[in-house]
Write a protein that holds these residues in place. Sequence first.
Motif, PDB file in Angstrom:
ATOM      1  N   MET A 160       0.832  -1.193   0.000  1.00  0.00           N
ATOM      2  CA  MET A 160       0.000   0.000   0.000  1.00  0.00           C
ATOM      3  C   MET A 160       0.873   1.252   0.000  1.00  0.00           C
ATOM      4  O   MET A 160       1.875   1.316   0.678  1.00  0.00           O
ATOM      5  N   ARG A 161       0.437   2.241  -0.794  1.00  0.00           N
ATOM      6  CA  ARG A 161       1.172   3.496  -0.895  1.00  0.00           C
ATOM      7  C   ARG A 161       0.194   4.611  -0.507  1.00  0.00           C
ATOM      8  O   ARG A 161      -0.853   4.756  -1.122  1.00  0.00           O
ATOM      9  N   VAL A 162       0.522   5.344   0.540  1.00  0.00           N
ATOM     10  CA  VAL A 162      -0.413   6.333   1.095  1.00  0.00           C
ATOM     11  C   VAL A 162       0.260   7.699   1.190  1.00  0.00           C
ATOM     12  O   VAL A 162       1.486   7.787   1.353  1.00  0.00           O
ATOM     13  N   ILE A 163      -0.552   8.743   1.116  1.00  0.00           N
ATOM     14  CA  ILE A 163      -0.033  10.086   1.376  1.00  0.00           C
ATOM     15  C   ILE A 163      -0.744  10.649   2.604  1.00  0.00           C
ATOM     16  O   ILE A 163      -1.971  10.659   2.668  1.00  0.00           O
TER      17      ILE A 163
ATOM     18  N   ARG B  21     -18.827   8.547   3.628  1.00  0.00           N
ATOM     19  CA  ARG B  21     -19.464   7.614   2.700  1.00  0.00           C
ATOM     20  C   ARG B  21     -20.018   8.335   1.463  1.00  0.00           C
ATOM     21  O   ARG B  21     -19.947   7.802   0.353  1.00  0.00           O
ATOM     22  N   ILE B  22     -20.522   9.551   1.651  1.00  0.00           N
ATOM     23  CA  ILE B  22     -21.150  10.255   0.520  1.00  0.00           C
ATOM     24  C   ILE B  22     -20.169  11.144  -0.262  1.00  0.00           C
ATOM     25  O   ILE B  22     -20.529  11.728  -1.279  1.00  0.00           O
ATOM     26  N   THR B  23     -18.942  11.257   0.207  1.00  0.00           N
ATOM     27  CA  THR B  23     -17.964  12.102  -0.502  1.00  0.00           C
ATOM     28  C   THR B  23     -17.521  11.409  -1.798  1.00  0.00           C
ATOM     29  O   THR B  23     -17.129  10.246  -1.757  1.00  0.00           O
ATOM     30  N   PRO B  24     -17.592  12.117  -2.930  1.00  0.00           N
ATOM     31  CA  PRO B  24     -17.128  11.487  -4.178  1.00  0.00           C
ATOM     32  C   PRO B  24     -15.658  11.068  -4.066  1.00  0.00           C
ATOM     33  O   PRO B  24     -14.857  11.771  -3.436  1.00  0.00           O
ATOM     34  N   ALA B  25     -15.326   9.945  -4.666  1.00  0.00           N
ATOM     35  CA  ALA B  25     -13.966   9.390  -4.546  1.00  0.00           C
ATOM     36  C   ALA B  25     -12.897  10.413  -4.908  1.00  0.00           C
ATOM     37  O   ALA B  25     -11.848  10.484  -4.256  1.00  0.00           O
TER      38      ALA B  25
ATOM     39  N   VAL C 209     -15.994   1.738   5.565  1.00  0.00           N
ATOM     40  CA  VAL C 209     -17.147   2.645   5.478  1.00  0.00           C
ATOM     41  C   VAL C 209     -17.676   2.730   4.044  1.00  0.00           C
ATOM     42  O   VAL C 209     -18.873   2.782   3.811  1.00  0.00           O
ATOM     43  N   ARG C 210     -16.757   2.716   3.098  1.00  0.00           N
ATOM     44  CA  ARG C 210     -17.138   2.892   1.692  1.00  0.00           C
ATOM     45  C   ARG C 210     -17.293   1.564   0.951  1.00  0.00           C
ATOM     46  O   ARG C 210     -17.605   1.557  -0.237  1.00  0.00           O
ATOM     47  N   GLY C 211     -17.036   0.465   1.637  1.00  0.00           N
ATOM     48  CA  GLY C 211     -17.214  -0.841   1.010  1.00  0.00           C
ATOM     49  C   GLY C 211     -16.249  -1.123  -0.120  1.00  0.00           C
ATOM     50  O   GLY C 211     -16.624  -1.624  -1.172  1.00  0.00           O
ATOM     51  N   CYS C 212     -14.986  -0.742   0.097  1.00  0.00           N
ATOM     52  CA  CYS C 212     -13.977  -1.051  -0.921  1.00  0.00           C
ATOM     53  C   CYS C 212     -12.702  -1.511  -0.224  1.00  0.00           C
ATOM     54  O   CYS C 212     -12.662  -1.629   0.995  1.00  0.00           O
ATOM     55  N   ASP C 213     -11.657  -1.776  -1.020  1.00  0.00           N
ATOM     56  CA  ASP C 213     -10.386  -2.240  -0.444  1.00  0.00           C
ATOM     57  C   ASP C 213      -9.570  -1.062   0.096  1.00  0.00           C
ATOM     58  O   ASP C 213      -9.630   0.033  -0.459  1.00  0.00           O
ATOM     59  N   ALA C 214      -8.782  -1.332   1.112  1.00  0.00           N
ATOM     60  CA  ALA C 214      -7.872  -0.317   1.639  1.00  0.00           C
ATOM     61  C   ALA C 214      -6.913   0.150   0.536  1.00  0.00           C
ATOM     62  O   ALA C 214      -6.583   1.348   0.453  1.00  0.00           O
ATOM     63  N   GLU C 215      -6.491  -0.785  -0.320  1.00  0.00           N
ATOM     64  CA  GLU C 215      -5.566  -0.433  -1.412  1.00  0.00           C
ATOM     65  C   GLU C 215      -6.194   0.614  -2.337  1.00  0.00           C
ATOM     66  O   GLU C 215      -5.507   1.511  -2.830  1.00  0.00           O
ATOM     67  N   GLU C 216      -7.500   0.462  -2.555  1.00  0.00           N
ATOM     68  CA  GLU C 216      -8.197   1.400  -3.432  1.00  0.00           C
ATOM     69  C   GLU C 216      -8.253   2.795  -2.796  1.00  0.00           C
ATOM     70  O   GLU C 216      -8.035   3.803  -3.467  1.00  0.00           O
ATOM     71  N   ILE C 217      -8.540   2.845  -1.489  1.00  0.00           N
ATOM     72  CA  ILE C 217      -8.558   4.141  -0.782  1.00  0.00           C
ATOM     73  C   ILE C 217      -7.178   4.783  -0.832  1.00  0.00           C
ATOM     74  O   ILE C 217      -7.039   5.983  -1.098  1.00  0.00           O
TER      75      ILE C 217
ATOM     76  N   VAL D 145      -6.559   6.051  -4.462  1.00  0.00           N
ATOM     77  CA  VAL D 145      -7.376   7.180  -4.900  1.00  0.00           C
ATOM     78  C   VAL D 145      -7.019   8.452  -4.112  1.00  0.00           C
ATOM     79  O   VAL D 145      -6.925   9.551  -4.690  1.00  0.00           O
ATOM     80  N   THR D 146      -6.764   8.321  -2.819  1.00  0.00           N
ATOM     81  CA  THR D 146      -6.428   9.515  -2.029  1.00  0.00           C
ATOM     82  C   THR D 146      -5.037  10.043  -2.405  1.00  0.00           C
ATOM     83  O   THR D 146      -4.813  11.256  -2.408  1.00  0.00           O
ATOM     84  N   SER D 147      -4.141   9.146  -2.762  1.00  0.00           N
ATOM     85  CA  SER D 147      -2.804   9.589  -3.211  1.00  0.00           C
ATOM     86  C   SER D 147      -2.911  10.341  -4.528  1.00  0.00           C
ATOM     87  O   SER D 147      -2.319  11.416  -4.691  1.00  0.00           O
ATOM     88  N   ALA D 148      -3.690   9.790  -5.454  1.00  0.00           N
ATOM     89  CA  ALA D 148      -3.861  10.455  -6.761  1.00  0.00           C
ATOM     90  C   ALA D 148      -4.523  11.823  -6.576  1.00  0.00           C
ATOM     91  O   ALA D 148      -4.128  12.802  -7.215  1.00  0.00           O
ATOM     92  N   ASN D 149      -5.498  11.891  -5.672  1.00  0.00           N
ATOM     93  CA  ASN D 149      -6.176  13.172  -5.416  1.00  0.00           C
ATOM     94  C   ASN D 149      -5.209  14.206  -4.859  1.00  0.00           C
ATOM     95  O   ASN D 149      -5.223  15.374  -5.257  1.00  0.00           O
TER      96      ASN D 149
END
Length: 261
Positions: A1-4, A192-196, A233-241, A244-248
Amino acid sequence: MRVIDSHCHLDDRQFDEDREAAIARARAAGVETMLAIGTGDGPPDLEAAVRLAASHECIYATVGVHPHDAAKATEETFARLDALTNHPKVRAVGEIGLDYHYDFSPRDVQHAIFERQLALATAASLPVVIHTREAWEDTISILRAGWRGGGIMHCFTGDAAQAREALDLGFSLAFGGVITFPKANTVREAARITPAEKLLVETDSPYLAPVPMRGKRNEPAFIIQTVRRLAAVRGCDAEEIAAVTSANFERLCLRPPLPNR
Ligand SMILES: [Zn+2]
Ligand SMILES: [Zn+2]
């Protein structure tokens, strides 16, 4: 996992004994980039984060005057902030905003210093990192009146309606350790309602450590707990979070400098 980690106070005295080790633990945990918040103890020192960013490739910096320190800002402060916005590793103005919980600076002074830093960020084409505590209405009305750029609502702890207000203004929402707290259901609903594409994660270390480290000193490596909870909370993988947060964050703060900078 790669996180910012989009928000940490690595200059804090609580890291004096093991700052380099904490940075190394973050890297080992997959936190490849950290945004160090430069508000420090307030003016006259405005370079708490710039010093760290200058000596660590993985660290970027903000500059700004925290609402707690608004009463310490002078003309000299603004001249220096203006110069620092040209530093190649300074990627946002922050954390700026309003804090009515402590009221360490008078509210009218907080307003004036907040507005002036929004103007400074506009002139520098930098995003802003917003701190708001018990001051939501005034924060939003100042932003509505005087801000047209992007930015981060740091340590977002509002509800879904407040999330929508911030999103409508173009803000990204950074979620931290609070989303792991048992009673934080309204914050989880906002997450949960925040767009990815508007989602970010942060530690605000050394404050607000996530469960199960709650109550201890927080550090960037602990962001993994927040990423995991956000994924649940969002029903996805930690890797995906993490991805997506790193790209954002990269899109918002690490894009190449604009031509006028
Ligand atoms: Zn804050
Ligand atoms: Zn902070």
